[in-house]
Design a protein around this motif. Structure first.
Motif, PDB file in Angstrom:
ATOM      1  N   LYS A  96       0.840  -1.195   0.000  1.00 51.57           N
ATOM      2  CA  LYS A  96       0.000   0.000   0.000  1.00 51.57           C
ATOM      3  C   LYS A  96       0.873   1.242   0.000  1.00 51.57           C
ATOM      4  O   LYS A  96       1.838   1.343   0.753  1.00 51.57           O
ATOM      5  CB  LYS A  96      -0.896   0.020   1.244  1.00 51.57           C
ATOM      6  CG  LYS A  96      -1.812  -1.181   1.378  1.00 51.57           C
ATOM      7  CD  LYS A  96      -2.999  -1.086   0.440  1.00 51.57           C
ATOM      8  CE  LYS A  96      -4.015  -2.189   0.741  1.00 51.57           C
ATOM      9  NZ  LYS A  96      -5.185  -2.127  -0.137  1.00 51.57           N
ATOM     10  N   THR A 105      -3.101   0.400  -3.909  1.00 54.63           N
ATOM     11  CA  THR A 105      -2.560  -0.952  -3.868  1.00 54.63           C
ATOM     12  C   THR A 105      -1.673  -1.182  -5.082  1.00 54.63           C
ATOM     13  O   THR A 105      -2.093  -0.957  -6.217  1.00 54.63           O
ATOM     14  CB  THR A 105      -3.687  -2.003  -3.845  1.00 54.63           C
ATOM     15  OG1 THR A 105      -4.543  -1.747  -2.727  1.00 54.63           O
ATOM     16  CG2 THR A 105      -3.110  -3.407  -3.739  1.00 54.63           C
ATOM     17  N   ASP A 123     -11.411   2.960  -4.138  1.00 58.33           N
ATOM     18  CA  ASP A 123     -10.130   2.247  -4.262  1.00 58.33           C
ATOM     19  C   ASP A 123      -9.290   2.812  -5.398  1.00 58.33           C
ATOM     20  O   ASP A 123      -9.811   3.356  -6.373  1.00 58.33           O
ATOM     21  CB  ASP A 123     -10.384   0.751  -4.521  1.00 58.33           C
ATOM     22  CG  ASP A 123     -11.175   0.098  -3.410  1.00 58.33           C
ATOM     23  OD1 ASP A 123     -12.297  -0.355  -3.689  1.00 58.33           O
ATOM     24  OD2 ASP A 123     -10.672   0.054  -2.272  1.00 58.33           O
ATOM     25  N   GLU A 125      -5.714   1.472  -7.587  1.00 52.48           N
ATOM     26  CA  GLU A 125      -4.763   0.380  -7.792  1.00 52.48           C
ATOM     27  C   GLU A 125      -3.808   0.755  -8.913  1.00 52.48           C
ATOM     28  O   GLU A 125      -4.202   1.377  -9.902  1.00 52.48           O
ATOM     29  CB  GLU A 125      -5.521  -0.906  -8.150  1.00 52.48           C
ATOM     30  CG  GLU A 125      -4.646  -2.117  -8.380  1.00 52.48           C
ATOM     31  CD  GLU A 125      -5.472  -3.369  -8.668  1.00 52.48           C
ATOM     32  OE1 GLU A 125      -6.200  -3.830  -7.754  1.00 52.48           O
ATOM     33  OE2 GLU A 125      -5.413  -3.860  -9.816  1.00 52.48           O
TER      34      GLU A 125
END
Length: 255
Positions: A96, A105, A123, A125
């Motif tokens: 992270k 992530t 989120d 990523e």
């Protein structure tokens, strides 16, 4: 001013010197900088103590100035020494990393190709391709820097637009990145605005303060009350943002 500095250098007094001063059993190294300023000043940061003096300032005057502020100086040096060192960020699948104030992530994807950002409301990523023999930290740094430059460019345009309401006609300066450890940004009439790419870890409001700060320098190349009035106009919450940067800047991950 240039001629005065040239004469000083030719006289054997370099504009920047590495020196040290002793307080009892404690030896404090410092960087001495001469410039066309009128007063003595000092700052303590991650690199240690820097003392700035007028061109004609003597070493005796400099050391008297340092000793006069000895209590403040020792307190600041000890505070910096007590701060936890930035942790080395390990680029592994699932790690992270803060990006724009939100956890991102890292997904290490074997093979070639381009890095991809996958974002939703909750989120973020980053899919990072990796081939054998490739340094994943270097690739991550490049991806973050490219992302930072794109994002900073948009914020620069926004704050130039705000500036135009009271100061029309200011041309857009060149924008570039820096990796300086102790400065978030700089502004020069020759090289334009430079922003520390590590700002990309912080939330939008903190980045906006730094952009507004440097844009304000396009009007006032100093930190006078007039300069801060321009900052206030562009970014009314600048005080809270500056305090947050000061408190949290040392804790950024080491990439």
């Amino acid at each position: 001013m240039f001629d005065r500095l040239t004469r000083l250098l030719n006289a054997g007094s370099p504009a920047t010197q590495q020196r040290e001063i002793v307080f009892g059993t404690r030896v404090v190294p410092y960087v001495l900088k001469r410039s066309a300023r009128k007063t003595f000043g000092m700052k303590v940061d991650a690199n240690g103590l820097t003392v700035s003096i007028p061109l004609k300032g003597s070493i005796a005057e400099t050391e008297a100035f340092i000793r006069h502020h000895a209590a403040w100086l020792i307190e600041k040096l000890d505070a910096h020494a007590a701060r936890p060192k930035p942790e080395r960020f390990e680029v592994v699948d699932g790690a992270k990393l803060p990006v724009l104030g939100q956890d991102c992530t890292i997904r290490v994807m074997p093979g070639a190709g381009r890095a991809r950002w996958i974002e939703s409301h909750f989120d973020r990523e980053l899919q990072l391709p990796h081939r054998p023999g490739q340094d994943p930290r270097l690739m991550l740094r490049r991806v973050l820097q490219r992302h930072a430059l794109d994002y900073f460019a948009g914020r620069l345009d926004e704050y130039l637009h705000r500036l135009a309401a009271t100061h029309p006609g200011v041309p857009r300066p060149a924008l570039s990145l820096t990796g300086a450890r102790t400065r978030w940004g700089s502004c020069s009439r020759h090289s334009g605005i430079r922003l520390n790419w590590r700002l990309i870890h912080f939330e939008h409001a903190l980045i906006d303060y730094v952009v507004a700060h440097e844009v304000a320098h396009l009007i006032e190349m100093n930190h006078s009350p007039r300069f801060w009035s321009v900052v206030e106009l562009l970014c009314p919450d600048w005080r809270a943002a500056r305090a947050a940067l000061k408190a949290r800047g040392h804790a950024l991950p080491e990439i």
